[in-house]
Design a protein around this motif. Sequence first.
Motif, PDB file in Angstrom:
ATOM      1  N   GLN A 204      44.525  -8.645 -60.907  1.00  0.00           N
ATOM      2  CA  GLN A 204      44.200 -10.011 -61.820  1.00  0.00           C
ATOM      3  C   GLN A 204      43.314  -9.282 -63.009  1.00  0.00           C
ATOM      4  OE1 GLN A 204      45.205 -13.087 -60.857  1.00  0.00           O
ATOM      5  NE2 GLN A 204      43.041 -13.436 -61.066  1.00  0.00           N
ATOM      6  N   ILE A 205      42.480  -8.036 -62.976  1.00  0.00           N
ATOM      7  CA  ILE A 205      41.876  -7.615 -64.265  1.00  0.00           C
ATOM      8  C   ILE A 205      43.272  -7.330 -65.153  1.00  0.00           C
ATOM      9  CG2 ILE A 205      40.583  -5.897 -65.050  1.00  0.00           C
ATOM     10  CD1 ILE A 205      38.887  -5.886 -62.539  1.00  0.00           C
TER      11      ILE A 205
ATOM     12  N   ALA B 112      44.700 -10.348 -66.433  1.00  0.00           N
ATOM     13  CA  ALA B 112      43.770 -11.109 -67.857  1.00  0.00           C
ATOM     14  C   ALA B 112      44.002 -10.175 -68.940  1.00  0.00           C
ATOM     15  CB  ALA B 112      42.417 -11.130 -67.173  1.00  0.00           C
ATOM     16  N   LEU B 113      43.911  -8.864 -68.897  1.00  0.00           N
ATOM     17  CA  LEU B 113      43.986  -7.963 -70.078  1.00  0.00           C
ATOM     18  C   LEU B 113      45.283  -8.235 -70.875  1.00  0.00           C
ATOM     19  CD1 LEU B 113      42.101  -4.699 -68.760  1.00  0.00           C
ATOM     20  CD2 LEU B 113      41.030  -6.579 -70.329  1.00  0.00           C
TER      21      LEU B 113
ATOM     22  N   ILE C 236      42.445  -7.948 -56.714  1.00  0.00           N
ATOM     23  CA  ILE C 236      41.353  -7.708 -57.779  1.00  0.00           C
ATOM     24  C   ILE C 236      41.819  -6.851 -58.963  1.00  0.00           C
ATOM     25  CG2 ILE C 236      39.134  -7.290 -58.468  1.00  0.00           C
ATOM     26  CD1 ILE C 236      38.171  -8.133 -55.710  1.00  0.00           C
TER      27      ILE C 236
END
Length: 323
Positions: free
Chosen positions: A308-309, A312-313, A305
């Motif tokens: 993933q963050i 995405a950033l 997770i």
Amino acid sequence: MSVWIIGIAVFLGVAALVGGLATIVREKPANKIEDRLDILTGANTPATAKQGRMKESGVLARPLDKVPGFFEIFLERFGNINLLFEQADTSLTISKLLLISVTMAVIGGGLGAVLRIHPALMPLLGLLTGAVPVFWVLLRRRRRLKAFAAQLSDAMEMLARSLRAGQSLGFGFNMVAAEMSPPISKEFNRVFEEQNLGITLDESLEGLTERIPNLDLKFFVTAVILQRQTGGDLAEILDKIGALIRDRFRIWGQVQALTGEGRLSGIVLLALPFVLFLAVYQLNPNYIMVLFTDPLGKKMLAVAIFMQIIGALVIRKIVNIKV
């Protein structure tokens, strides 16, 4: 006897604290009423002059291209929930939003129980469904601000034409409110109505920039305030601002076309783990539940997770080119 003395001292201390807080809270409205009376009577007290200088330095002293940081954006959006509701143009309140979120979370948990989802996924499903109203408000706010930005160039031209026809700026605001569609008609009509109620144009425009965080709007407000103080051809300035907004939208469209492949790739890469999770869960639930039951699986899930963050950033930073 000492107990009575301590009780009286505590009572006096709490009363003094409440009185001081009430005085602080009531100080700003009292100052506004005094300033309004001073304006109506033509008085120029030191307090009025001081606040006048503060109002003049409000928009003019702040940099127009100042970009707020992450924490500033967080506090601006979530620290002032009422402003968020106002920007989204919704009648929701904090209590209503909380009630809807709790109801959606309960519905999500009940839906998970009906579908016989693993108990470890129940809190996650409830959290996702409970966050739907918040995301709806944020999406509504984003769409409204984008629509306002798209209408701003036409509003500038309409204001410029009304000024060339010999009308006042207030009449131009009223004409924009009558001729154009929301959201810009509602915001300009609010500025016009505030002037009719006795609020100065500078204060109304300052409130407009607080409700609508738009760089082009700040250019417009700054131009109006400077023109009222120093003079000049405001119609020509408004024409140039309108042309600048149109050029910016044209370049922004080109940037969106060039970065479309990167944005689509980012969406696919971010959605792929969730799609694979659902597919594996349907095929073999016991295999995927190791991530929620085994300690090592929980660590792997947390790391996934987090990555993933971060991904995405990074993708957002690459494809989000400001114009």
